[in-house]
Design a protein around this motif. Structure first.
Motif, mmCIF file in Angstrom:
data_model
loop_
_atom_site.group_PDB
_atom_site.id
_atom_site.type_symbol
_atom_site.label_atom_id
_atom_site.label_comp_id
_atom_site.label_asym_id
_atom_site.label_seq_id
_atom_site.Cartn_x
_atom_site.Cartn_y
_atom_site.Cartn_z
ATOM 1 N N ASN A 1 54.988 34.145 35.376
ATOM 2 C CA ASN A 1 54.460 34.770 36.578
ATOM 3 C C ASN A 1 53.040 34.306 36.850
ATOM 4 O OD1 ASN A 1 52.648 37.168 37.635
ATOM 5 N ND2 ASN A 1 54.672 37.551 38.471
ATOM 6 N N ASP A 2 52.212 34.275 35.815
ATOM 7 C CA ASP A 2 50.803 33.914 35.952
ATOM 8 C C ASP A 2 50.642 32.493 36.487
ATOM 9 O OD1 ASP A 2 47.905 34.249 35.421
ATOM 10 O OD2 ASP A 2 48.268 32.735 33.889
ATOM 11 N N VAL A 3 51.357 31.545 35.878
ATOM 12 C CA VAL A 3 51.238 30.146 36.294
ATOM 13 C C VAL A 3 51.787 29.955 37.705
ATOM 14 C CG1 VAL A 3 51.971 27.782 35.790
ATOM 15 C CG2 VAL A 3 51.299 29.301 33.924
ATOM 16 N N ALA A 4 52.889 30.644 38.018
ATOM 17 C CA ALA A 4 53.472 30.521 39.353
ATOM 18 C C ALA A 4 52.535 31.080 40.424
ATOM 19 C CB ALA A 4 54.818 31.231 39.405
ATOM 20 N N VAL A 5 51.919 32.224 40.144
ATOM 21 C CA VAL A 5 50.995 32.816 41.117
ATOM 22 C C VAL A 5 49.768 31.927 41.299
ATOM 23 C CG1 VAL A 5 49.531 34.810 41.637
ATOM 24 C CG2 VAL A 5 51.793 35.153 40.648
ATOM 25 N N ASP A 6 49.232 31.393 40.189
ATOM 26 C CA ASP A 6 48.091 30.479 40.300
ATOM 27 C C ASP A 6 48.456 29.263 41.145
ATOM 28 O OD1 ASP A 6 46.527 32.132 38.780
ATOM 29 O OD2 ASP A 6 46.748 30.990 36.929
ATOM 30 N N GLY A 7 49.645 28.702 40.881
ATOM 31 C CA GLY A 7 50.082 27.545 41.645
ATOM 32 C C GLY A 7 50.260 27.877 43.119
ATOM 33 N N MET A 8 50.816 29.042 43.414
ATOM 34 C CA MET A 8 50.986 29.455 44.809
ATOM 35 C C MET A 8 49.637 29.637 45.486
ATOM 36 S SD MET A 8 53.199 32.624 46.385
ATOM 37 C CE MET A 8 52.049 33.909 45.852
ATOM 38 N N ALA A 9 48.670 30.202 44.757
ATOM 39 C CA ALA A 9 47.338 30.382 45.329
ATOM 40 C C ALA A 9 46.701 29.034 45.683
ATOM 41 C CB ALA A 9 46.454 31.154 44.362
ATOM 42 N N VAL A 10 46.879 28.046 44.786
ATOM 43 C CA VAL A 10 46.347 26.712 45.066
ATOM 44 C C VAL A 10 47.002 26.141 46.318
ATOM 45 C CG1 VAL A 10 46.231 24.342 44.219
ATOM 46 C CG2 VAL A 10 45.728 26.235 42.678
ATOM 47 N N ASP A 11 48.303 26.400 46.482
ATOM 48 C CA ASP A 11 49.057 25.834 47.602
ATOM 49 C C ASP A 11 48.715 26.472 48.943
ATOM 50 O OD1 ASP A 11 50.355 23.976 46.101
ATOM 51 O OD2 ASP A 11 52.250 25.064 45.947
ATOM 52 N N ILE A 12 48.561 27.792 48.984
ATOM 53 C CA ILE A 12 48.522 28.476 50.280
ATOM 54 C C ILE A 12 47.208 29.173 50.615
ATOM 55 C CG2 ILE A 12 51.025 28.863 50.168
ATOM 56 C CD1 ILE A 12 50.453 31.807 49.614
ATOM 57 N N VAL A 13 46.314 29.341 49.637
ATOM 58 C CA VAL A 13 45.049 30.032 49.924
ATOM 59 C C VAL A 13 44.019 29.020 50.428
ATOM 60 C CG1 VAL A 13 43.139 31.358 48.945
ATOM 61 C CG2 VAL A 13 45.483 31.829 48.221
ATOM 62 N N PRO A 14 43.473 29.224 51.628
ATOM 63 C CA PRO A 14 42.457 28.298 52.148
ATOM 64 C C PRO A 14 41.226 28.250 51.254
ATOM 65 C CG PRO A 14 43.289 29.752 53.880
ATOM 66 C CD PRO A 14 43.803 30.293 52.582
ATOM 67 N N GLU A 15 40.517 27.150 51.313
ATOM 68 C CA GLU A 15 39.342 26.948 50.461
ATOM 69 C C GLU A 15 38.319 28.072 50.619
ATOM 70 O OE1 GLU A 15 36.973 25.295 47.653
ATOM 71 O OE2 GLU A 15 38.928 24.489 48.246
#
Length: 443
Positions: A139-153
Motif C-alpha cells: 500500500n505504501d509504495v503504491a500510494v507513493d508512486g501514485m502521488a508521484v504520478d498525479i500530484v502536481p509539483e
C-alpha cells in the motif's frame, strides 16, 4: 458525449471526480490511505509489545517480535520494482495495487481474529503481524508512486506533510483502540475492530478513479489512460539497471548508512521501551499504548514545521548534523541518569525528546533522499532509499533484547548514542545536505 462513450463511461451517468483532476479528492484519498498504514504499525510497535511485556515476555522476546514484524518494510525496493513493471492498466498504474493491498490487510486481520493467538504465542503473533505489515508496504509504495504520478509539483510539499501526519495519527488511533481492547476483550475483538476500520476507509478510497475514463473496478467499464500507457515499463532491466547505477555511488552509500544509524532510537523505542515502561516502571499496557499514541501525535505536530524551520535557519546540512548531535547528547544523558531515575518523568521527558528528534531527523533525511533521486527512476530508487533505514531499524529492534538482558537498559542507551555518533560522522563525510555536492546526473 462521444469522448465519454469512448472512455467506457456511460453517457449521462454521474461519476465522482478522478484523483488526477481534483485536489480535494487527491488529498482526501491519500490522507486516508496513509492513515490506514498506521494500523499495522500501531499494532506491531506499540499495542502488542506492551501487551506482551505485561504478560511477562522478556526484552529478548519483545525485540524479536518487533524486529520480525517490521521486516517487510525493508522490502520496499522489491515492491517498487514489481509495481513499476506490472499494473492492471485499465484501473491506472497504482490504484489496482492499492485496492488489492487494502483487501489483503482486511483478510490478514480476519485471520488474526479467527486464530486469536494468546500472549504466549509470540511466534504466531510475529507471523501474523509480518503478513499484515507486508500488505501495508505494498500500500505504501503504491500510494507513493501514485502521488508521484498525479500530484502536481506545487502540491508535493503540502501532501508530504499531510502524509506523515496522517500516518502518525493512524498509529496513535490504532494504539489507543488496540491498547484498550486487548486488555478488556482480547485479540479477536481487537482484530475485528481494526478490520472494520480498514474496510470502511477502503470503501471510501475505492470510489475515486485514478484518471478520467479508467475502470472503477476490474469488472466495470473503462480503459487505460494515455499517461498510464506511456509511463508503464514493459521490461525489468531498464528499471533495475538504472536503480543500481544510481545507488552504487560512494556518497550515496554513505548517506544510506547514515540514515540507518539515524533510526537507532526508533528501534530502541520499538523494542526496549515497552519492557522498560511496563516491567521496570510498573506501567500497564494500556497506559503505555496511550503514551505511544500521544508521542506519535506530538511528533507529527513537530514534524510538520520543525524540519522546515531548521532548514531555513541553518540549512539542510547543518540541520541534519545538528539533529544527529542532539540525539547523541540525549542518549548519553539517558544512559548516565537511568540508575538515578525517580518516578516516571525522566523516562517520559527523555523518550519524548529523543523520539521527536529522531522523527525530525528522518524527515530531513527524506528531503535529501528526494533531492538526489534520478527523476527517471524515482519511484524504485526512492523505495530503496526508504527500505535501507527500515531494514536497519528492524535489525536493531530484533537484537536489542540481547543487549538489555546482558548489560541492562543503560547500556542500550549508550548503544543508541554510539550508533547515532557513527551516523553523524558518516553524514559529515558524505556531505549529506550539501547542495553543491549533488551526485552526478541529479539536477
Amino acid at each position: 458525449m462521444k469522448q465519454a462513450a469512448t472512455a467506457g463511461i456511460q453517457p449521462g451517468r454521474a461519476t465522482l471526480p478522478a484523483l488526477s483532476e481534483n485536489r480535494t479528492a487527491r488529498f482526501a484519498a491519500i490522507i486516508v490511505l496513509y492513515f490506514l498504514q498506521g494500523v499495522p504499525l500501531g499494532l506491531s510497535l506499540i499495542a502488542l509489545p506492551a501487551w506482551l511485556a505485561e504478560a511477562g515476555a522478556t526484552p529478548l522476546e519483545v525485540g524479536a517480535f518487533v524486529g520480525f514484524a517490521l521486516l517487510p518494510w525493508s522490502t520496499k525496493l522489491f515492491n517498487g520494482l514489481v509495481m513499476d513493471r506490472y499494473a492492471f492498466r485499465p484501473m491506472g498504474r497504482r490504484r489496482g495495487w492499492i485496492l488489492l493491498s487494502q483487501a489483503l490487510m482486511v483478510a490478514a486481520l480476519i485471520v488474526m481474529a479467527v486464530i486469536a493467538p494468546g500472549a504466549g504465542d509470540i511466534a504466531l503473533l510475529s507471523a501474523l503481524c509480518f503478513a499484515l505489515n507486508l500488505c501495508a508496504t505494498f500500500n505504501d509504495v503504491a500510494v507513493d508512486g501514485m502521488a508521484v504520478d498525479i500530484v502536481p509539483e506545487k502540491e508535493r510539499t503540502a501532501i508530504n506533510s499531510f502524509m506523515f501526519a496522517s500516518q502518525s495519527f493512524g498509529v496513535a488511533v490504532c494504539s489507543i483502540l488496540a491498547g484498550q481492547t486487548l486488555v478488556s476483550y482480547g485479540i479477536a475483538t481487537t482484530a475485528l475492530l481494526l478490520t472494520a476500520l480498514v474496510a470502511f476507509a477502503s470503501l471510501f478510497v475505492s470510489v475515486f478513479r485514478e484518471r478520467p475514463g479508467e475502470r472503477l473496478l476490474p469488472w466495470s467499464m473503462g480503459q487505460a489512460s494515455r499517461e498510464c500507457e506511456e509511463r508503464q515499463h514493459d521490461a525489468w532491466w531498464p528499471i533495475l539497471s538504472g536503480v543500481l547505477r544510481s545507488v552504487f555511488v560512494p556518497r550515496t552509500l554513505l548517506f544510506l548508512f547514515a540514515t540507518g544509524c539515524g533510526c537507532a532510537y526508533l528501534a530502541f523505542a520499538d523494542a526496549v521501551n515497552p519492557t522498560l515502561a511496563v516491567q521496570q516502571l510498573g506501567w500497564s499496557s494500556e497506559r503505555y499504548a496511550n503514551f505511544g499514541a500521544l508521542l506519535n501525535i506530538t511528533a507529527a505536530g513537530f514534524g510538520l514545521f520543525i524540519p522546515i524551520l531548521l532548514e531555513r535557519v541553518f540549512g539542510l546540512r547543518r540541520s541534519i548534523l545538528g539533529q544527529f548531535a542532539a540525539l547523541v547528547l540525549l542518549a548519553v544523558i539517558a544512559a548516565i541518569s537511568h540508575p538515578f531515575w525517580l518516578g516516571d518523568m525522566p523516562f517520559i521527558a527523555l523518550s519524548a525528546a529523543m523520539f521527536i528528534t529522531s522523527i525530525t531527523l528522518v524527515i530531513s533525511a527524506i528531503v535529501w533522499a528526494m533531492r538526489i533521486c534520478n527523476p527517471a527512476i524515482a519511484a524504485s530508487q526512492f523505495a530503496l532509499f526508504m527500505a535501507i533505514p527500515n531494514l536497519s531499524r528492524s535489525i536493531m529492534s530484533g537484537n536489542s533484547g540481547w543487549l538489555v538482558e546482558g548489560a541492562g537498559y543503560g547500556a542500550a542507551y549508550l548503544a543508541v548514542a554510539g550508533i547515532a555518533c557513527l551516523g553523524l560522522v558518516v553524514a559529515w563525510l558524505a556531505r549529506v545536505g550539501d547542495y553543491t555536492q549533488l551526485p552526478q546526473g541529479v539536477q
